[in-house]
Design a protein around this motif. Structure first.
Motif, PDB file in Angstrom:
ATOM      1  N   GLU A   9       0.807  -1.222   0.000  1.00 34.25           N
ATOM      2  CA  GLU A   9       0.000   0.000   0.000  1.00 34.25           C
ATOM      3  C   GLU A   9       0.841   1.274   0.000  1.00 34.25           C
ATOM      4  O   GLU A   9       0.573   2.186  -0.790  1.00 34.25           O
ATOM      5  N   PRO A  10       1.874   1.400   0.878  1.00 36.94           N
ATOM      6  CA  PRO A  10       2.703   2.612   0.768  1.00 36.94           C
ATOM      7  C   PRO A  10       3.424   2.721  -0.569  1.00 36.94           C
ATOM      8  O   PRO A  10       3.659   3.828  -1.062  1.00 36.94           O
ATOM      9  N   LEU A  11       3.770   1.581  -1.162  1.00 38.01           N
ATOM     10  CA  LEU A  11       4.397   1.619  -2.482  1.00 38.01           C
ATOM     11  C   LEU A  11       3.402   2.098  -3.541  1.00 38.01           C
ATOM     12  O   LEU A  11       3.780   2.802  -4.489  1.00 38.01           O
ATOM     13  N   LEU A  12       2.127   1.736  -3.373  1.00 39.35           N
ATOM     14  CA  LEU A  12       1.091   2.227  -4.283  1.00 39.35           C
ATOM     15  C   LEU A  12       0.961   3.741  -4.167  1.00 39.35           C
ATOM     16  O   LEU A  12       0.890   4.449  -5.178  1.00 39.35           O
ATOM     17  N   TYR A  13       0.950   4.265  -2.924  1.00 39.89           N
ATOM     18  CA  TYR A  13       0.898   5.717  -2.714  1.00 39.89           C
ATOM     19  C   TYR A  13       2.107   6.398  -3.344  1.00 39.89           C
ATOM     20  O   TYR A  13       1.992   7.471  -3.945  1.00 39.89           O
TER      21      TYR A  13
END
Length: 365
Positions: A9-13
């Motif tokens: 998820e942080p990589l998606l952001y």
């Protein structure tokens, strides 16, 4: 699978932020920003990352249901009947279109290409908002607020990431700050206001402290505490740094912008951890079904019951920890003033969060 979600998820952001930041900065005249260089390969990886990382929530639903219906049937059902699945199909197709667009058209050569890139990325953000938890509960209202929240975050953070990591020099930094500081402040206030609404979708304000018993509440608290050192870095990078640049043309502000981006990534990670926990729409019911947070169990000395009500009472230990946290925060700012290593300031900011957290946990009656 939870750990995969926390990582993805942080990589998606980050992927969204890199795209938004790169396209926006290309539209800014070169006289009002440092010279930047974001290779097309980086944007291609970011676009591919959106297609891959946005599938993780879909995969989690499939793995949760497939034992009852079979993998193939569950895959079809989730992709074509669940909102999260339909949103991912749209995201996957559009991210492929954006990938091909980046390959064929160099956004660095024509501002029109950057405009088109922003439009496609914005549509991807709309798809993400449509599949969000807020949208599933509040429908259009949740969709609009989540989209505004995410757009404000990625605009602010995207510019910050790109300018701190992809700038070739620090020339024109003062001119950059003149327009970026108000943009960042506007995005920050929009993020806070929309974030408060998104929080109330899950828990009531009066239950905020009680939610700390649960893993969701612990992640939410840590996320909020991380905003404190973030504000310190905003103060450094938007106000204090101006004087340094005026007095010393050779002063390089990029390392401090990078430190701020690290804090932002920690907030992304806390947000990801938040998304992997069961939202406590009813705290007593959630405690009964999932149990309390292991971190809360470790620090709380009393008996944990379904109807436990958290009351804060600041005594000697909690006050001393709060003062220690303020000292760490002060040292973070002082490390900039005294030109101490960036690592020292970053470490102090993390310790500030830890001390504030322990202060609150110790103060629980």
């Amino acid at each position: 699978m939870v750990m995969i979600g926390i990582i993805s998820e942080p990589l998606l952001y980050l992927c969204f932020s890199l795209l938004i930041g790169s396209f926006i900065l290309k539209l800014v005249p070169s006289a009002y920003r440092p010279d930047i260089s974001v290779p097309k390969s980086v944007l291609m990886l970011a676009t591919a990352g959106i297609g891959i990382f946005s599938f993780i929530p879909v995969l989690q639903v499939i793995l949760y249901l497939y034992q009852d219906f079979g993998f193939e049937q569950t895959l079809k059902s989730v992709l074509f009947t669940f909102e999260v699945g339909k949103a991912w199909i749209f995201t996957y197709l559009l991210s492929n279109l954006l990938f091909i667009y980046i390959v064929w058209f160099d956004y660095r050569k024509n501002p029109l290409y950057a405009y088109i890139g922003i439009v496609i990325t914005f549509i991807l953000i709309l798809a993400l908002g449509w599949s969000s938890h807020a949208s599933s509960i509040e429908q259009w209202k949740g969709f609009v607020v989540h989209t505004i929240h995410f757009l404000a975050v990625t605009t602010w953070v995207g510019i910050l990431f790109v300018i701190s990591w992809a700038s070739k020099s620090h020339l024109n930094w003062m001119k950059f700050l003149r327009w970026f500081t108000p943009v960042a402040l506007i995005c920050f206030f929009i993020t806070v206001i929309s974030g408060l609404f998104l929080m109330t979708v899950v828990i009531d304000y009066k239950d905020y402290a009680n939610s700390w018993i649960l893993p969701y509440g612990q992640a939410l608290l840590i996320k909020h505490l991380l905003i404190i050192p973030l504000l310190a870095y905003v103060f450094i990078n938007s106000i204090l740094i101006r004087k340094k640049i005026k007095n010393n043309d050779n002063f390089n502000p990029r390392p401090w912008a990078k430190a701020e981006s690290f804090i932002v990534f920690l907030i992304f990670s806390a947000t990801a951890a938040l998304g992997q926990q069961e939202p406590p729409h009813d705290i007593e019911t959630t405690i009964a079904s999932t149990g309390s947070s292991k971190l809360f169990d470790l620090l709380y000395q009393g008996n944990i019951t379904r109807d436990l009500v958290i009351v804060l009472g600041f005594e000697f230990n909690s006050v001393m920890l709060a003062m220690l946290a303020l000292c760490f925060l002060g040292i973070t700012i002082l490390s900039y003033i005294k030109r101490a290593p960036i690592l020292l300031g970053f470490t102090m900011s993390v310790l500030c969060v830890v001390a504030f957290y322990l202060s609150l946990m110790v103060s629980i009656q």
